[in-house]
Design an enzyme around this catalytic site. Structure first.
Site, PDB file in Angstrom:
ATOM      1  N   ARG A 198       4.973   5.007  -3.561  1.00 32.15           N
ATOM      2  CA  ARG A 198       5.198   4.126  -2.422  1.00 32.15           C
ATOM      3  C   ARG A 198       6.685   4.103  -2.090  1.00 32.15           C
ATOM      4  O   ARG A 198       7.535   4.101  -2.994  1.00 32.15           O
ATOM      5  CB  ARG A 198       4.711   2.705  -2.705  1.00 32.15           C
TER       6      ARG A 198
ATOM      7  N   GLU B 217       3.642  -7.697   1.964  1.00 28.57           N
ATOM      8  CA  GLU B 217       3.206  -9.038   1.568  1.00 28.57           C
ATOM      9  C   GLU B 217       3.187  -9.978   2.781  1.00 28.57           C
ATOM     10  O   GLU B 217       3.955 -10.936   2.880  1.00 28.57           O
ATOM     11  CB  GLU B 217       4.090  -9.595   0.449  1.00 28.57           C
TER      12      GLU B 217
ATOM     13  N   GLU C 231       1.035  -3.692  -5.757  1.00 26.93           N
ATOM     14  CA  GLU C 231       2.213  -3.995  -6.574  1.00 26.93           C
ATOM     15  C   GLU C 231       1.745  -4.644  -7.867  1.00 26.93           C
ATOM     16  O   GLU C 231       0.891  -5.537  -7.843  1.00 26.93           O
ATOM     17  CB  GLU C 231       3.167  -4.972  -5.878  1.00 26.93           C
TER      18      GLU C 231
END
Length: 381
Positions: A80, A170, A280
């Site tokens: 990522r 997020e 994550e």
């Protein structure tokens, strides 16, 4: 603005046999071919800065190598890469993200692209509009579309096409505040504006991929929190935001136990018929501090499963093995896998200029750059 592609389109990512239908299920062909988890990777966005600071890495046998190649040799298949619009010098802007993309592909890794749509860090507590961007919804949405389109095109043009597109980072509390903010200090939640911005970015990503299948992930930070996850994705579904993967941050110190995570992921794949990805995660291998800058986790009382997984090298490895087991057990093969967050961020680079690393005990390399036992979790079987 052109309409997004039909939800009934088929999206594919060749790595790991990941094939998603328009309903977000794994095709029968993909399920038949899968061995282990489809996505096993890491966010290594600090890597260039760490190397410039003199950090070097070694595998379990003591051989020197780059972090991405060490993880790839252990079985990782995705990297990522986050990208900021206009960050402080040295931090990951577009050009540095492209350089990371070239390195990832040379190491045999697929790319998850994570634009923050900010000049610097974006998370549920902050998401300011980049300084040079418009602040009214129509112009801002258009900027999101063209910025995303051009970013995806740039990766493709250098021969490193993006394999999974993450629409923001997020985004539990919205993006591009205050226009797309879901928890303003005053006034209503701006769901309609938020959805407009998401759809603009997703449209831009589809345009930039020029017909190449590009799965879209929506990423929130509610790994073990079922009701919060429902609240977010119920609204997203009602607003008809097109996406293919539910991404979750899961840090046991903040998001509950592995049992909480499993219950939430199982509920999501049943409720929304989409695969899930732990986008994550990390776990401490020590409670010591490597750079004199206070760490986020200094006391193992914050770890809900500390009895099973102490803050040791073996405990960290056990955590990743248990995480693999949870994901592999998600019904229908819809537990795609995990991305460790900055497992190579050992002492040497601060989270901002002049600061230190607050998670140097959550890495998968020790303070000297030696790979820890937990990298075995990247294996394919």
């Amino acid at each position: 603005m052109p309409s997004p592609l039909s939800r009934r389109s088929v999206f594919a990512a060749a790595a790991g046999g990941l094939v998603l239908s328009g309903t977000g299920t794994l095709s029968a062909q993909a399920q038949g071919k899968r061995q282990g988890l489809s996505v096993r990777g890491a966010d290594l966005s600090f890597l260039l800065q760490l190397e410039e600071a003199g950090v070097r890495y070694r595998d379990r046998q003591g051989r020197t190598g780059t972090a991405e190649k060490i993880l790839a040799a252990a079985g990782a298949n995705y990297q990522r890469i986050r990208v900021w619009v206009d960050p402080p010098e040295g931090y990951t802007d577009r050009e540095r993200a492209l350089a990371l993309g070239r390195r990832a592909k040379r190491a045999g890794l697929k790319i998850v692209l994570d634009p923050h749509y900010c000049d610097f860090w974006a998370d549920p507590g902050k998401h300011p509009i980049p300084a040079g961007w418009p602040t009214e919804l129509p112009a801002l949405a258009e900027k999101v579309r063209t910025y995303t389109r051009d970013l995806i095109r740039a990766f493709a043009a250098q021969g490193t096409p993006v394999d999974i597109f993450q629409m923001g980072n997020e985004i539990t509390a919205g993006i591009l505040w205050p226009v797309g903010q879901l928890y303003p200090a005053e006034g209503p939640q701006r769901w309609s504006e938020f959805a407009t911005l998401l759809k603009a970015g997703i449209t831009g990503a589809r345009q930039g991929s020029a017909g190449r299948p590009l799965p879209v992930m929506l990423h929130i930070d509610r790994g073990g929190k079922l009701e919060d996850t429902r609240w977010f994705f119920d609204n997203i579904t009602e607003l008809d935001v097109p996406f293919d993967i539910i991404g979750q941050s899961y840090y046991p110190m903040w998001h509950g136990s592995l049992a909480d995570l499993e219950a939430n992921l199982r509920d999501s794949v049943s409720r929304y018929r989409k695969p899930v990805l732990v986008a994550e995660t990390s776990y401490p291998w020590t409670l010591e501090d490597g750079d004199g800058y206070e760490n986020l986790i200094t006391d193992d009382s914050a770890l809900p499963d500390v009895g099973r997984f102490p803050a040791t090298e073996a405990g960290q490895a056990g955590y990743y093995e248990a995480l693999r087991k949870v994901l592999a057990g998600i019904p229908g093969g819809r537990g795609l896998g995990f991305l460790a967050w900055e497992p190579a961020w050992i002492p040497g680079v601060g989270w901002e200029p002049g600061a230190g690393a607050p998670n140097d005990n959550l890495t998968q390399f020790d303070f000297t750059g030696r790979a820890l036992a937990s990298i075995r979790a990247y294996r394919r079987p």
